[in-house]
Motif scaffolding. Structure first.
Motif, short mmCIF file in Angstrom:
data_model
loop_
_atom_site.label_atom_id
_atom_site.label_comp_id
_atom_site.label_asym_id
_atom_site.label_seq_id
_atom_site.Cartn_x
_atom_site.Cartn_y
_atom_site.Cartn_z
N PHE A 1 0.85 -1.20 0.00
CA PHE A 1 0.00 0.00 0.00
C PHE A 1 0.88 1.25 0.00
O PHE A 1 1.94 1.27 0.62
CB PHE A 1 -0.88 0.05 1.25
CG PHE A 1 -1.74 -1.17 1.46
CD1 PHE A 1 -1.22 -2.32 2.02
CD2 PHE A 1 -3.08 -1.14 1.13
CE1 PHE A 1 -2.01 -3.44 2.23
CE2 PHE A 1 -3.89 -2.25 1.34
CZ PHE A 1 -3.35 -3.39 1.89
N TYR B 1 0.45 5.39 1.03
CA TYR B 1 -0.38 6.41 1.68
C TYR B 1 0.35 7.75 1.60
O TYR B 1 1.58 7.81 1.59
CB TYR B 1 -0.62 6.08 3.15
CG TYR B 1 -1.47 4.86 3.41
CD1 TYR B 1 -0.92 3.57 3.43
CD2 TYR B 1 -2.84 4.97 3.67
CE1 TYR B 1 -1.68 2.45 3.67
CE2 TYR B 1 -3.62 3.85 3.93
CZ TYR B 1 -3.04 2.60 3.92
OH TYR B 1 -3.82 1.49 4.16
N GLU C 1 -3.47 9.13 4.17
CA GLU C 1 -4.59 8.91 3.25
C GLU C 1 -4.15 7.93 2.16
O GLU C 1 -3.07 8.06 1.59
CB GLU C 1 -5.04 10.23 2.61
CG GLU C 1 -5.74 11.16 3.58
CD GLU C 1 -6.53 12.25 2.87
OE1 GLU C 1 -6.84 13.26 3.52
OE2 GLU C 1 -6.85 12.08 1.68
N PHE C 2 -5.02 6.99 1.90
CA PHE C 2 -4.74 5.91 0.95
C PHE C 2 -4.52 6.47 -0.45
O PHE C 2 -5.26 7.35 -0.93
CB PHE C 2 -5.93 4.95 0.93
CG PHE C 2 -5.88 3.92 -0.16
CD1 PHE C 2 -6.61 4.10 -1.32
CD2 PHE C 2 -5.13 2.77 -0.01
CE1 PHE C 2 -6.58 3.15 -2.34
CE2 PHE C 2 -5.09 1.81 -1.01
CZ PHE C 2 -5.82 2.01 -2.17
N TYR D 1 -3.02 0.38 -3.99
CA TYR D 1 -2.83 -0.93 -3.39
C TYR D 1 -2.46 -1.94 -4.47
O TYR D 1 -3.07 -1.96 -5.54
CB TYR D 1 -4.13 -1.34 -2.67
CG TYR D 1 -4.35 -2.81 -2.44
CD1 TYR D 1 -5.53 -3.42 -2.87
CD2 TYR D 1 -3.41 -3.59 -1.78
CE1 TYR D 1 -5.76 -4.77 -2.65
CE2 TYR D 1 -3.64 -4.94 -1.55
CZ TYR D 1 -4.82 -5.52 -1.99
OH TYR D 1 -5.03 -6.86 -1.76
N ASP E 1 -6.22 -1.32 -6.75
CA ASP E 1 -6.99 -0.14 -6.36
C ASP E 1 -6.07 1.07 -6.46
O ASP E 1 -5.04 1.11 -5.81
CB ASP E 1 -7.52 -0.30 -4.92
CG ASP E 1 -8.47 0.81 -4.49
OD1 ASP E 1 -8.50 1.87 -5.13
OD2 ASP E 1 -9.19 0.60 -3.49
N SER F 1 -7.66 4.23 -6.51
CA SER F 1 -8.67 5.26 -6.36
C SER F 1 -8.20 6.48 -5.58
O SER F 1 -8.80 7.54 -5.69
CB SER F 1 -9.91 4.68 -5.67
OG SER F 1 -9.58 4.21 -4.38
#
Lengths: 112, 116
Positions: free
Chosen positions: B33, B35, B44-45, B48, B56, B58
């Motif tokens: 991941f 961030y 905050e993401f 992934y 992901d 997004s």
């Protein structure tokens, strides 16, 4: 982006006092996590909660997964100087490897 | 080492420059991941990966942000034509990636990016 509502933003306490912080969300989460971040480091996992209503302890730390699945709290008992840092709650929508949504953090300062 | 490592730890870039941030996950971890953590905020993401597949993305704020993990281990986050609002700490995390498991994401120390 979405973040959880975490309070308080900062705390100034005396060594030996108990600490309580909480996190709320408008969304339901299936996992709640509590992390601690020291300056210049990444967050480190303290406690993980996977079931609504679950109460879990890790030494002097206790955390609960709210029954509505929209909130969680973290308590620290008998604070010591090494507890200083920033505490973050994080939620995840499903179990398993997926993205975390974090709160804004609670900065804990301890006066000796 | 046994943990997630990131390099460089600090990066100063002039506005408009391209930067590349590297993440070495824990050996054998399937999930990775990225961030972004602005000053005084929670992470905050961004994106992934499961092995080499980007499942992901997004959270990537614009098409100037690009991430890859070509061999399913090391990952690179690239930011093109950096802007001042890109200044932040970029955190990488990895997890075992057990299907349906209760995962723990282990974070690296982050790369602190300052765009002047």
């Amino acid at each position: 982006g979405q973040q959880l509502n975490q309070s308080p933003q900062s705390m100034f306490i005396q060594e030996g006092e108990d600490v309580s912080m909480n996190c709320t969300s408008s969304s339901i989460f299936n996992t709640w996590l509590w992390y601690k971040q020291d300056p210049g480091e990444g967050p480190v996992l303290l406690i993980a909660l996977y079931k609504a209503g679950e109460l879990t302890s890790n030494g002097r730390l206790t955390a609960q997964f709210g029954i509505t699945r929209k909130d969680s709290f973290l308590n620290i008992s008998a604070s010591i100087p090494s507890d200083v840092g920033i505490y973050f709650c994080a939620g995840a929508f499903i179990q398993g490897a997926q993205k975390l949504v974090f709160g804004q953090g609670t900065r804990l300062t301890i006066n000796p | 080492g046994a943990g997630v490592s990131q390099s460089p730890r600090y990066k100063v870039a002039k506005r408009g420059q391209d930067v590349a941030l590297r993440c070495d996950p824990i050996s054998g971890h399937v999930s990775l991941f990225w961030y972004q953590q602005a000053l005084g905020q929670g992470p905050e993401f961004l994106t992934y990966f499961q092995n080499e597949a980007q499942l992901d993305k997004s959270g990537l704020p614009s098409d100037r942000f690009f991430a890859e993990r070509p061999e399913g281990s090391v990952s690179t986050l690239k930011i093109q034509r950096t802007q001042q609002e890109d200044s932040a700490v970029y955190l990488c995390a990895s997890s075992k990636g057990l299907a349906g498991g209760q995962e723990t994401q282990y974070f690296g120390p982050g790369t602190r990016l300052l765009v002047l």
